[in-house]
Design a protein around this motif. Sequence first.
Motif, PDB file in Angstrom:
ATOM      1  N   GLU A 232       3.262   0.883  -3.850  1.00  0.00           N
ATOM      2  CA  GLU A 232       4.054   0.725  -5.064  1.00  0.00           C
ATOM      3  C   GLU A 232       5.540   0.719  -4.733  1.00  0.00           C
ATOM      4  N   GLY A 233       6.230  -0.341  -5.171  1.00  0.00           N
ATOM      5  CA  GLY A 233       7.674  -0.434  -4.964  1.00  0.00           C
ATOM      6  C   GLY A 233       8.086  -1.130  -3.685  1.00  0.00           C
ATOM      7  N   CYS A 234       7.118  -1.511  -2.825  1.00  0.00           N
ATOM      8  CA  CYS A 234       7.499  -2.116  -1.547  1.00  0.00           C
ATOM      9  C   CYS A 234       8.043  -3.528  -1.706  1.00  0.00           C
ATOM     10  N   ASN A 235       7.898  -4.105  -2.884  1.00  0.00           N
ATOM     11  CA  ASN A 235       8.421  -5.452  -3.127  1.00  0.00           C
ATOM     12  C   ASN A 235       9.507  -5.448  -4.198  1.00  0.00           C
ATOM     13  N   LYS A 236      10.182  -4.316  -4.347  1.00  0.00           N
ATOM     14  CA  LYS A 236      11.256  -4.200  -5.334  1.00  0.00           C
ATOM     15  C   LYS A 236      12.471  -3.538  -4.685  1.00  0.00           C
ATOM     16  N   PRO A 237      13.643  -4.160  -4.822  1.00  0.00           N
ATOM     17  CA  PRO A 237      13.814  -5.524  -5.322  1.00  0.00           C
ATOM     18  C   PRO A 237      13.146  -6.530  -4.388  1.00  0.00           C
ATOM     19  N   LYS A 239      13.928  -9.049  -2.724  1.00  0.00           N
ATOM     20  CA  LYS A 239      14.518  -9.477  -1.453  1.00  0.00           C
ATOM     21  C   LYS A 239      14.230  -8.505  -0.311  1.00  0.00           C
ATOM     22  N   PHE A 240      13.774  -7.303  -0.651  1.00  0.00           N
ATOM     23  CA  PHE A 240      13.446  -6.312   0.382  1.00  0.00           C
ATOM     24  C   PHE A 240      11.948  -6.261   0.692  1.00  0.00           C
ATOM     25  N   THR A 241      11.194  -7.191   0.148  1.00  0.00           N
ATOM     26  CA  THR A 241       9.742  -7.186   0.347  1.00  0.00           C
ATOM     27  C   THR A 241       9.382  -7.222   1.826  1.00  0.00           C
ATOM     28  N   ASP A 242       8.546  -6.263   2.233  1.00  0.00           N
ATOM     29  CA  ASP A 242       8.067  -6.236   3.620  1.00  0.00           C
ATOM     30  C   ASP A 242       6.600  -5.820   3.668  1.00  0.00           C
ATOM     31  N   CYS A 243       5.862  -6.169   2.626  1.00  0.00           N
ATOM     32  CA  CYS A 243       4.476  -5.716   2.514  1.00  0.00           C
ATOM     33  C   CYS A 243       3.600  -6.819   1.930  1.00  0.00           C
ATOM     34  N   ALA A 244       2.301  -6.565   1.944  1.00  0.00           N
ATOM     35  CA  ALA A 244       1.335  -7.517   1.416  1.00  0.00           C
ATOM     36  C   ALA A 244       1.467  -7.628  -0.103  1.00  0.00           C
ATOM     37  N   TYR A 245       0.852  -8.666  -0.641  1.00  0.00           N
ATOM     38  CA  TYR A 245       0.777  -8.820  -2.088  1.00  0.00           C
ATOM     39  C   TYR A 245      -0.234  -7.825  -2.653  1.00  0.00           C
ATOM     40  N   ALA A 246       0.030  -7.369  -3.856  1.00  0.00           N
ATOM     41  CA  ALA A 246      -0.901  -6.458  -4.513  1.00  0.00           C
ATOM     42  C   ALA A 246      -2.091  -7.228  -5.068  1.00  0.00           C
ATOM     43  N   ASN A 247      -3.217  -6.543  -5.209  1.00  0.00           N
ATOM     44  CA  ASN A 247      -4.326  -7.100  -5.966  1.00  0.00           C
ATOM     45  C   ASN A 247      -3.962  -7.031  -7.439  1.00  0.00           C
ATOM     46  N   THR A 248      -4.234  -8.108  -8.168  1.00  0.00           N
ATOM     47  CA  THR A 248      -3.787  -8.206  -9.554  1.00  0.00           C
ATOM     48  C   THR A 248      -4.940  -8.511 -10.500  1.00  0.00           C
TER      49      THR A 248
END
Length: 315
Positions: A232-237, A239-248
Amino acid sequence: MRDSKRIRTTIGAGTAALGLLVLSACVSGGDGDDKNGAGYEEITIAVPSWAGAQANAAVAQHLLEKELNVRVRTEEMNAGDSWDGMNDGTVHAVLEDWRGEREREKKYIDDKKTVVEGGDLGVTGHIGWFVPRYYADENPEITDWKNLNKHAKDFKSEFLGPDKSFTSNDTHLIKNLELNLTIKPTKGEAGLLKEIEAKYAAREPFLTYWWEPHWKNLDLDLVEVKLPDYAEGCNKPKKFTDCAYANTPLQKYFNADFEENGGDAAEFLKNFRWSTQQQNEVAKMIEGDGLPPAEAAAKWTAANTDVWRKWLPKS
């Protein structure tokens, strides 16, 4: 596909690749007909541009018209426009949203209260990076992102990227993970699939953005590359994303007035819930077999009465 979208779009914003369906339901106007759309003479459903979304809309439209006597208009549009349409009432329903429009969600649901949640579609969306199995079998370490730079030359440092309207964190992932990759953008779902199929047929190595559910996964054997775990929060903001996409878990949303006053049509769409396998069956008929959406919907509903009967409003 739509933060993406999807998540799957933003895999959600912009024009979605194979078909976002906005459901506009209309009550048919024959003498003595019940107004199963209640206060609505016509209702409109928005459809994203990918096959799974087209499958949702086609089946919903078929059953609304044949079982509930409701006229339905479907319109392909991107996620942002569909949310704006639900806000102003020109769109009554979105049947597959990848949670890529978080700002609009807050604005229209929490602040303006013009849009309401319509429930879970029953399908979980997932975006990731994939390689073909024939390449992964020969290079098993490719399934860990840490080894991508070592093998980048095999696919000419090329990453097959999604349409700009899809939800995508790839530019930031490539930068923040210091990967030697250049994104090759594609146009819509069809454009990305064309690139994948050509390389797959030639048994060439490739690395691509891809997602589930997708009817083509019944035919293609792709293996996911493990990116850093999502938290949680690894893709916010972003531009700092450094992780996989979440399951949605894919969601439905309605115009608030339609949800309250749309009668049986609104209740039916709230009840509409099916599995990934069921969606893929219809999507494959449309995209893989070339059936018109209405014909695919009629064929599927004829064989699955036990599934859709549960969606009908209780009398």
